[in-house]
Enzyme design. Structure first.
Site, PDB file in Angstrom:
ATOM      1  N   ARG A   2      34.875  30.454 -11.242  1.00 20.99           N
ATOM      2  CA  ARG A   2      35.405  29.385 -12.094  1.00 20.99           C
ATOM      3  C   ARG A   2      35.756  29.971 -13.471  1.00 20.99           C
ATOM      4  O   ARG A   2      34.883  30.472 -14.182  1.00 20.99           O
ATOM      5  CB  ARG A   2      34.354  28.290 -12.228  1.00 20.99           C
ATOM      6  CG  ARG A   2      34.641  27.258 -13.297  1.00 20.99           C
ATOM      7  CD  ARG A   2      35.858  26.439 -12.993  1.00 20.99           C
ATOM      8  NE  ARG A   2      36.000  25.360 -13.975  1.00 20.99           N
ATOM      9  CZ  ARG A   2      37.082  24.599 -14.054  1.00 20.99           C
ATOM     10  NH1 ARG A   2      38.107  24.799 -13.235  1.00 20.99           N
ATOM     11  NH2 ARG A   2      37.134  23.632 -14.938  1.00 20.99           N
ATOM     12  N   ALA A  51       0.847  -1.200   0.000  1.00 23.11           N
ATOM     13  CA  ALA A  51       0.000   0.000   0.000  1.00 23.11           C
ATOM     14  C   ALA A  51       0.879   1.246   0.000  1.00 23.11           C
ATOM     15  O   ALA A  51       1.256   1.743   1.049  1.00 23.11           O
ATOM     16  CB  ALA A  51      -0.943  -0.008   1.200  1.00 23.11           C
ATOM     17  N   GLY A  52       1.251   1.699  -1.178  1.00 23.00           N
ATOM     18  CA  GLY A  52       2.044   2.921  -1.327  1.00 23.00           C
ATOM     19  C   GLY A  52       1.136   4.003  -1.850  1.00 23.00           C
ATOM     20  O   GLY A  52       0.340   4.571  -1.095  1.00 23.00           O
ATOM     21  N   GLU A  60       5.355  11.529   0.573  1.00 18.14           N
ATOM     22  CA  GLU A  60       4.108  12.281   0.813  1.00 18.14           C
ATOM     23  C   GLU A  60       3.254  12.360  -0.459  1.00 18.14           C
ATOM     24  O   GLU A  60       2.717  13.389  -0.816  1.00 18.14           O
ATOM     25  CB  GLU A  60       4.419  13.688   1.366  1.00 18.14           C
ATOM     26  CG  GLU A  60       5.067  13.601   2.752  1.00 18.14           C
ATOM     27  CD  GLU A  60       5.026  14.902   3.518  1.00 18.14           C
ATOM     28  OE1 GLU A  60       4.047  15.648   3.354  1.00 18.14           O
ATOM     29  OE2 GLU A  60       5.966  15.145   4.293  1.00 18.14           O
ATOM     30  N   ARG A  92       1.432  19.281   2.147  1.00 20.60           N
ATOM     31  CA  ARG A  92       2.039  19.432   0.824  1.00 20.60           C
ATOM     32  C   ARG A  92       2.675  20.779   0.572  1.00 20.60           C
ATOM     33  O   ARG A  92       3.721  20.863  -0.083  1.00 20.60           O
ATOM     34  CB  ARG A  92       1.010  19.089  -0.244  1.00 20.60           C
ATOM     35  CG  ARG A  92       0.765  17.603  -0.238  1.00 20.60           C
ATOM     36  CD  ARG A  92      -0.109  17.118  -1.363  1.00 20.60           C
ATOM     37  NE  ARG A  92      -0.173  15.663  -1.266  1.00 20.60           N
ATOM     38  CZ  ARG A  92      -1.301  14.971  -1.120  1.00 20.60           C
ATOM     39  NH1 ARG A  92      -2.463  15.582  -1.089  1.00 20.60           N
ATOM     40  NH2 ARG A  92      -1.252  13.668  -1.023  1.00 20.60           N
ATOM     41  N   GLN A 147      26.928  32.441 -22.011  1.00 26.04           N
ATOM     42  CA  GLN A 147      25.474  32.396 -22.116  1.00 26.04           C
ATOM     43  C   GLN A 147      24.910  31.014 -21.723  1.00 26.04           C
ATOM     44  O   GLN A 147      23.810  30.925 -21.165  1.00 26.04           O
ATOM     45  CB  GLN A 147      25.060  32.734 -23.539  1.00 26.04           C
ATOM     46  CG  GLN A 147      23.735  33.447 -23.599  1.00 26.04           C
ATOM     47  CD  GLN A 147      23.426  33.966 -24.984  1.00 26.04           C
ATOM     48  OE1 GLN A 147      23.564  33.258 -25.967  1.00 26.04           O
ATOM     49  NE2 GLN A 147      23.011  35.218 -25.055  1.00 26.04           N
TER      50      GLN A 147
END
Lengths: 388, 262
Positions: A269, A130-131, A364, A244, A280
């Site tokens: 860098r 049961a997920g 969730e 949520r 770009q």
């Protein structure tokens, strides 16, 4: 329409940010190494009131509402994702199940120590079969005198190994199924018949404990039923609905953290004789991250505002979780790319951000389930019934 | 025991830009924060609250925005907060500020200890505490750490060139707390919300202190004639040749500029 935060929330943000940056973030290497949140850190966070932010002051919470809670999650995620998940699962699902549907007695008994962080909460719904299909749980609860006897197991329970209090969903009437046959319970770690099973090793958020819970004739007093017998599935879903936007807020913080790292790295860098910020190809990736972050920010706080002003937010909450976790996924993907080989190396933070982010698309409620729920709601308004 | 902590709101140095052309600090986008050095006396006072039941009052002179800093102090645990805000205070210099805060402290009254920061970010003169002690006519210990309060006196440690010296003063006294004297606490989260929802900041103006704008103007003696940015240093030249050759070039350069005789 006014998009400014209230002063109380601005102070809350500054307070959490300072703590997350100055105290939590420096513990990251230790958390990664030990796969645990240091006890002294959890203790101090408890004393500062990190574990009851949205709950009313009458239960020992901060009374900061959902806007305050989203600020907390956004800033905590930038300190350390495992710590954010500890606080998040405790607050927005573990304790929320009790706060939303629990009796006055249950709330008076359990919420104050949870808000004070003396006890940690977890939310236990998932089982091996049961997920996403949460209606298929089989953990059984049988009435026996003044108690229920729980038998079965739960898996992949966030905070499982850290929690003292569990909001557990079980089957009280198999024939009725999820429509009237599921019931929610508050289970204490010390109840006879309760034990921890496997503690899982994970891809990311390794400081957060994920565990199997075993119920072997576990005796739970009948007064520990959350809400009404038979209404557990509703409590489970309402609780998830409530969590949520907080998850979306965490994703917002995570994406912001990625952006900050990318800006900093691109600035120094050098390739082809200039900082890569001048290229770009890099600018476009950064611009895309920023654009999505801003869209997510508006969404997160709109949902939080709806929740605080007691307006419907259910569908938007799901959208917030779905969009937030995917904004974060795209951000970490670009983040690793901008950092090149350095982004792939264990010794640098991007690699951890990439691993930590992945779970947000899964737990969730998977993003697939979010999409189904969003579509269900759209069709429901047209009078068309869609089953998951 | 009553402990009064005068604190100050300052610009966050990280957000202030220097405008060289106009010779001023550009603070238009600067953030306002609690003077970092003031967190140490606050921590000291809050420790006294926890250990000896001290009643802690934070007081500040400043614009209306300074209320936010006082609310932060309330979130950290102070019992009372007083904002001294009045149009008449806006041009006060260090001398007038001490008079205003000093009068406020007399108004609060019955104090045992006044704890201050050792200096404020900004002008950084560190003159507030000694001036305040002078104004109130009480003893002072400056840049102190390891405070011990009891038996009507305060003892504290001061750094001196050869080590430490212990100082003692009868109460009431002014003590400026040294940087690093303790580990300033973070405000609590419920405290941060309650600071706005439940707590009160008292606002006192010139009349509440029994003062007049004229008296404040009179005690303001600082006259700012000019302000300018320190001239930028000329960029140096790096000689990259082999050491011997570089030495020769350096010698030539110095001679050419007439800095050494040929």
């Amino acid at each position: 329409m006014d998009f400014t935060f209230e002063k109380k929330h601005e102070l809350l943000r500054r307070t959490v940010r300072d703590y997350a940056q100055q105290v939590i973030a420096p513990r990251t290497a230790e958390i990664e190494e030990t796969h645990a949140i240091p006890v002294d850190l959890r203790q101090e966070m408890a004393e500062l009131g990190f574990f009851g932010v949205p709950f009313p002051t009458e239960y020992g919470g901060a009374g900061a509402g959902e806007i305050g809670y989203c600020i907390l999650m956004e800033e905590l995620m930038q300190g350390n994702p495992s710590v954010a998940v500890l606080v998040g699962a405790h607050t927005s699902i573990g304790a929320t199940a009790i706060h939303l549907d629990g009796s006055d007695g249950l709330k008076q008994k359990y919420l104050p120590p949870l808000c004070r962080g003396e006890q940690i909460a977890a939310y236990a719904l998932t089982e091996p079969n049961a997920g996403s299909d949460a209606a298929s749980i089989t953990l059984s609860a049988v009435r026996e005198g003044d108690s229920y006897i729980l038998d079965g197991s739960k898996i992949w329970i966030t905070n499982g190994g850290d929690a003292e209090i569990f909001s557990v969903f079980a089957v009280t009437d198999k024939a009725l199924g999820y429509r009237g046959g599921h019931t929610a319970f508050v289970v204490e770690k010390g109840f006879p018949g309760f034990s921890l099973g496997t503690i899982d090793e994970k891809m990311g958020i390794v400081g957060s404990s994920t565990a199997e819970l075993v119920f072997d004739g576990c005796r739970v007093p009948a007064e520990n039923v959350i809400g009404q017998v038979g209404m557990g599935f509703l409590t489970a879903m309402r609780t998830l609905d409530h969590g949520r936007h907080g998850l979306g807020a965490g994703c917002l913080g995570g994406a912001q953290e990625v952006l900050n790292a990318c800006l900093e790295y691109s600035k120094y860098r050098q390739q082809f004789g200039v900082p890569i910020a001048q290229k770009q190809a890099i600018q476009f990736m950064i611009a895309d991250i920023i654009t999505e972050i801003e869209a997510l920010r508006s969404l997160v706080y709109r949902v939080a505002w709806l929740a605080d002003s007691r307006r419907p937010y259910r569908q938007l909450g799901g959208i917030c979780k779905l969009f937030g976790s995917e904004v974060l996924a795209r951000a970490v993907d670009k983040g690793v790319q901008i950092h090149g080989a350095l982004g792939y190396m264990r010794d640098y933070p991007m690699e951890q951000m990439y691993r930590d982010a992945r779970i947000t698309e899964i737990f969730e409620g998977t993003n697939e389930i979010q999409r189904v729920v969003i579509a269900m709601e759209a069709f429901r308004r047209l009078g068309v019934r869609v089953e998951p | 025991m009553k402990v009064i902590v005068p604190i100050k709101q300052v610009y966050d140095p990280a957000t202030v830009r220097v405008s060289r052309s106009r010779g001023i600090l550009d603070t238009r986008e600067a953030a306002l924060i609690m003077n970092p050095a003031d967190r140490y006396p606050l921590e000291e006072a809050l420790t006294l609250k926890e250990e000896a039941g001290a009643h802690v009052v934070a007081v500040t002179m400043g614009p209306a925005e300074a209320e936010d800093m006082l609310r932060e102090a309330l979130a950290m645990g102070v019992d009372e907060a007083v904002l001294l805000a009045d149009e008449a205070f806006s041009s006060a210099d260090a001398s007038a500020a001490v008079m205003i805060v000093g009068e406020a402290i007399n108004e609060i009254g019955d104090y045992d200890l006044i704890l201050t920061g050792y200096r404020a970010t900004g002008d950084g003169t560190g003159e507030f505490a000694p001036r305040l002690a002078q104004y109130l006519g009480v003893p002072q210990i400056l840049r102190a750490s390891r405070l011990q309060v009891g038996d009507g006196k305060v003892a504290a440690r001061r750094r001196v060139s050869s080590g430490y010296a212990m100082w003692e003063a009868p109460l009431p006294a002014v003590v400026s707390v040294d940087e690093g004297a303790n580990k300033p606490r973070h405000p609590s989260l419920p405290g941060s919300i309650a600071a706005y929802e439940e707590r009160v900041v008292s606002v006192w103006g010139v009349k509440d202190l029994g003062m007049t704008p004229e008296a404040i103007a009179e005690s303001t003696r600082t006259d700012v004639r000019n302000s300018y940015a320190a001239p930028e240093r000329e960029r140096g030249r790096v000689l990259r040749s082999e050491p011997e050759q570089a030495a020769r070039e350096l010698l030539q350069e110095l001679k050419a500029r007439g800095l050494i005789e040929s």
